[in-house]
Motif scaffolding. Structure first.
Motif, PDB file in Angstrom:
ATOM      1  N   UNK A  87     -61.268 -27.626 -53.935  1.00 54.29           N
ATOM      2  CA  UNK A  87     -61.969 -27.082 -55.106  1.00 54.29           C
ATOM      3  C   UNK A  87     -60.989 -26.871 -56.259  1.00 54.29           C
ATOM      4  N   UNK A  88     -59.781 -26.390 -55.943  1.00 55.81           N
ATOM      5  CA  UNK A  88     -58.770 -26.151 -56.983  1.00 55.81           C
ATOM      6  C   UNK A  88     -58.347 -27.471 -57.626  1.00 55.81           C
ATOM      7  N   UNK A  89     -58.184 -28.492 -56.790  1.00 56.69           N
ATOM      8  CA  UNK A  89     -57.810 -29.808 -57.335  1.00 56.69           C
ATOM      9  C   UNK A  89     -58.915 -30.358 -58.233  1.00 56.69           C
ATOM     10  N   UNK A  90     -60.168 -30.104 -57.844  1.00 53.30           N
ATOM     11  CA  UNK A  90     -61.289 -30.563 -58.677  1.00 53.30           C
ATOM     12  C   UNK A  90     -61.272 -29.869 -60.037  1.00 53.30           C
ATOM     13  N   UNK A  91     -60.960 -28.575 -60.018  1.00 57.02           N
ATOM     14  CA  UNK A  91     -60.864 -27.825 -61.277  1.00 57.02           C
ATOM     15  C   UNK A  91     -59.800 -28.461 -62.165  1.00 57.02           C
ATOM     16  N   UNK A  92     -58.645 -28.714 -61.549  1.00 63.13           N
ATOM     17  CA  UNK A  92     -57.531 -29.278 -62.293  1.00 63.13           C
ATOM     18  C   UNK A  92     -57.871 -30.652 -62.869  1.00 63.13           C
ATOM     19  N   UNK A 107     -61.451 -19.718 -69.569  1.00 61.60           N
ATOM     20  CA  UNK A 107     -62.040 -21.010 -69.179  1.00 61.60           C
ATOM     21  C   UNK A 107     -61.673 -21.321 -67.730  1.00 61.60           C
ATOM     22  N   UNK A 108     -60.392 -21.119 -67.402  1.00 59.62           N
ATOM     23  CA  UNK A 108     -59.939 -21.351 -66.028  1.00 59.62           C
ATOM     24  C   UNK A 108     -60.692 -20.393 -65.089  1.00 59.62           C
ATOM     25  N   UNK A 109     -60.750 -19.111 -65.512  1.00 54.63           N
ATOM     26  CA  UNK A 109     -61.439 -18.105 -64.694  1.00 54.63           C
ATOM     27  C   UNK A 109     -62.885 -18.476 -64.445  1.00 54.63           C
ATOM     28  N   UNK A 110     -63.546 -18.971 -65.481  1.00 58.77           N
ATOM     29  CA  UNK A 110     -64.956 -19.344 -65.347  1.00 58.77           C
ATOM     30  C   UNK A 110     -65.110 -20.508 -64.370  1.00 58.77           C
ATOM     31  N   UNK A 111     -64.159 -21.453 -64.428  1.00 63.26           N
ATOM     32  CA  UNK A 111     -64.228 -22.606 -63.523  1.00 63.26           C
ATOM     33  C   UNK A 111     -63.993 -22.178 -62.077  1.00 63.26           C
ATOM     34  N   UNK A 112     -63.039 -21.244 -61.898  1.00 59.64           N
ATOM     35  CA  UNK A 112     -62.768 -20.745 -60.551  1.00 59.64           C
ATOM     36  C   UNK A 112     -64.002 -20.018 -60.017  1.00 59.64           C
ATOM     37  N   UNK A 113     -64.616 -19.215 -60.875  1.00 53.14           N
ATOM     38  CA  UNK A 113     -65.814 -18.479 -60.450  1.00 53.14           C
ATOM     39  C   UNK A 113     -66.929 -19.433 -60.044  1.00 53.14           C
ATOM     40  N   UNK A 114     -67.071 -20.493 -60.837  1.00 56.92           N
ATOM     41  CA  UNK A 114     -68.096 -21.492 -60.544  1.00 56.92           C
ATOM     42  C   UNK A 114     -67.839 -22.120 -59.165  1.00 56.92           C
ATOM     43  N   UNK A 115     -66.566 -22.452 -58.914  1.00 56.33           N
ATOM     44  CA  UNK A 115     -66.200 -23.070 -57.639  1.00 56.33           C
ATOM     45  C   UNK A 115     -66.430 -22.099 -56.476  1.00 56.33           C
ATOM     46  N   UNK A 116     -66.036 -20.848 -56.680  1.00 58.02           N
ATOM     47  CA  UNK A 116     -66.207 -19.852 -55.618  1.00 58.02           C
ATOM     48  C   UNK A 116     -67.683 -19.592 -55.353  1.00 58.02           C
ATOM     49  N   UNK A 125     -68.071 -12.758 -55.887  1.00 56.26           N
ATOM     50  CA  UNK A 125     -68.211 -11.415 -56.462  1.00 56.26           C
ATOM     51  C   UNK A 125     -66.850 -10.720 -56.531  1.00 56.26           C
ATOM     52  N   UNK A 126     -66.056 -10.883 -55.451  1.00 54.60           N
ATOM     53  CA  UNK A 126     -64.712 -10.293 -55.438  1.00 54.60           C
ATOM     54  C   UNK A 126     -63.888 -10.810 -56.609  1.00 54.60           C
ATOM     55  N   UNK A 127     -63.879 -12.119 -56.751  1.00 54.88           N
ATOM     56  CA  UNK A 127     -63.075 -12.714 -57.806  1.00 54.88           C
ATOM     57  C   UNK A 127     -63.561 -12.263 -59.173  1.00 54.88           C
ATOM     58  N   UNK A 128     -64.890 -12.299 -59.333  1.00 58.18           N
ATOM     59  CA  UNK A 128     -65.469 -11.916 -60.622  1.00 58.18           C
ATOM     60  C   UNK A 128     -65.095 -10.480 -60.977  1.00 58.18           C
ATOM     61  N   UNK A 129     -65.082  -9.600 -59.980  1.00 59.83           N
ATOM     62  CA  UNK A 129     -64.793  -8.193 -60.265  1.00 59.83           C
ATOM     63  C   UNK A 129     -63.339  -8.001 -60.672  1.00 59.83           C
ATOM     64  N   UNK A 130     -62.447  -8.717 -60.009  1.00 58.80           N
ATOM     65  CA  UNK A 130     -61.026  -8.612 -60.362  1.00 58.80           C
ATOM     66  C   UNK A 130     -60.778  -9.306 -61.697  1.00 58.80           C
ATOM     67  N   UNK A 131     -61.356 -10.482 -61.825  1.00 58.13           N
ATOM     68  CA  UNK A 131     -61.116 -11.281 -63.010  1.00 58.13           C
ATOM     69  C   UNK A 131     -61.539 -10.545 -64.279  1.00 58.13           C
ATOM     70  N   UNK A 132     -62.673  -9.935 -64.211  1.00 55.93           N
ATOM     71  CA  UNK A 132     -63.161  -9.256 -65.420  1.00 55.93           C
ATOM     72  C   UNK A 132     -62.540  -7.883 -65.591  1.00 55.93           C
ATOM     73  N   UNK A 133     -61.768  -7.485 -64.586  1.00 54.03           N
ATOM     74  CA  UNK A 133     -61.057  -6.205 -64.650  1.00 54.03           C
ATOM     75  C   UNK A 133     -61.973  -5.057 -65.066  1.00 54.03           C
ATOM     76  N   UNK A 134     -63.201  -5.187 -64.643  1.00 59.00           N
ATOM     77  CA  UNK A 134     -64.189  -4.156 -64.951  1.00 59.00           C
ATOM     78  C   UNK A 134     -64.221  -3.795 -66.437  1.00 59.00           C
TER      79      UNK A 134
END
Ligand code: ZN
Length: 163
Positions: A87-92, A107-116, A125-134
């Motif tokens: 999935x990471x290689x696909x993002x890249x 943009x990278x964060x959004x792509x990672x979230x989409x993949x997850x 949800x875990x990633x989204x919560x950390x990524x957005x730093x609440x």
């Protein structure tokens, strides 16, 4: 390329061979205008993607960093490292496909979230919560609610075919 003698733009290649190191092609060219001969070297462009951080700094986009962020989000979840790396290689490669060479971190964060999201709901949800730093708790809660409607049955099933 403009001829350094007469300024004419057109030339013809009269010889082409790999350079000694094998990493470039050496071309002997002749100016159409004045016959001046010169040499050019052609190399594969090394594509370096960069991330533009929130604070304005930019750094090289590192596949390993994307993978480790995803691995962290997928801790104790039924997602194999192979699938994460894939999935990471696909993002890249989706980023490399465009002309842009620098991307805002969101943009990278959004792509990672989409993949997850496609891999594992909990990891997402875990990633989204950390990524957005609440930063915006309302937005985070919206995201959790959206999961209910966006959840695809296939992604909720245990991985039966993992090798
Ligand atoms: Zn010339």
């Amino acid at each position: 390329m403009y001829c350094s003698k007469c300024g004419v733009l057109e030339d013809k290649v009269i010889d082409s061979r790999p350079a000694k190191d094998g990493r470039s092609i050496r071309r002997r060219r002749e100016c159409i205008g004045c016959g001046f001969r010169y040499t050019t070297y052609e190399q594969i462009e090394v594509v370096e993607l960069r991330v533009l951080k929130r604070d304005g700094r930019s750094e090289a986009l590192d596949l390993q960093k994307i993978v480790s962020g995803m691995v962290k989000a997928c801790e104790k979840r039924p997602v194999s490292l192979e699938r994460i790396e894939e999935a990471a290689r696909e993002i890249l490669s989706s980023l490399e496909a465009g002309l842009e060479r620098e991307f805002p971190s969101r943009i990278i964060g959004a792509k990672v979230m989409e993949a997850l999201h496609a891999l594992d709901e909990i990891a997402y949800v875990r990633y989204a919560s950390v990524y957005r730093q609440f930063e915006d708790i309302g937005e985070f809660i919206d995201e959790i609610h959206l999961l209910g409607t966006r959840a695809k049955p296939s992604t909720l099933q245990p991985e039966l075919f993992t090798p």
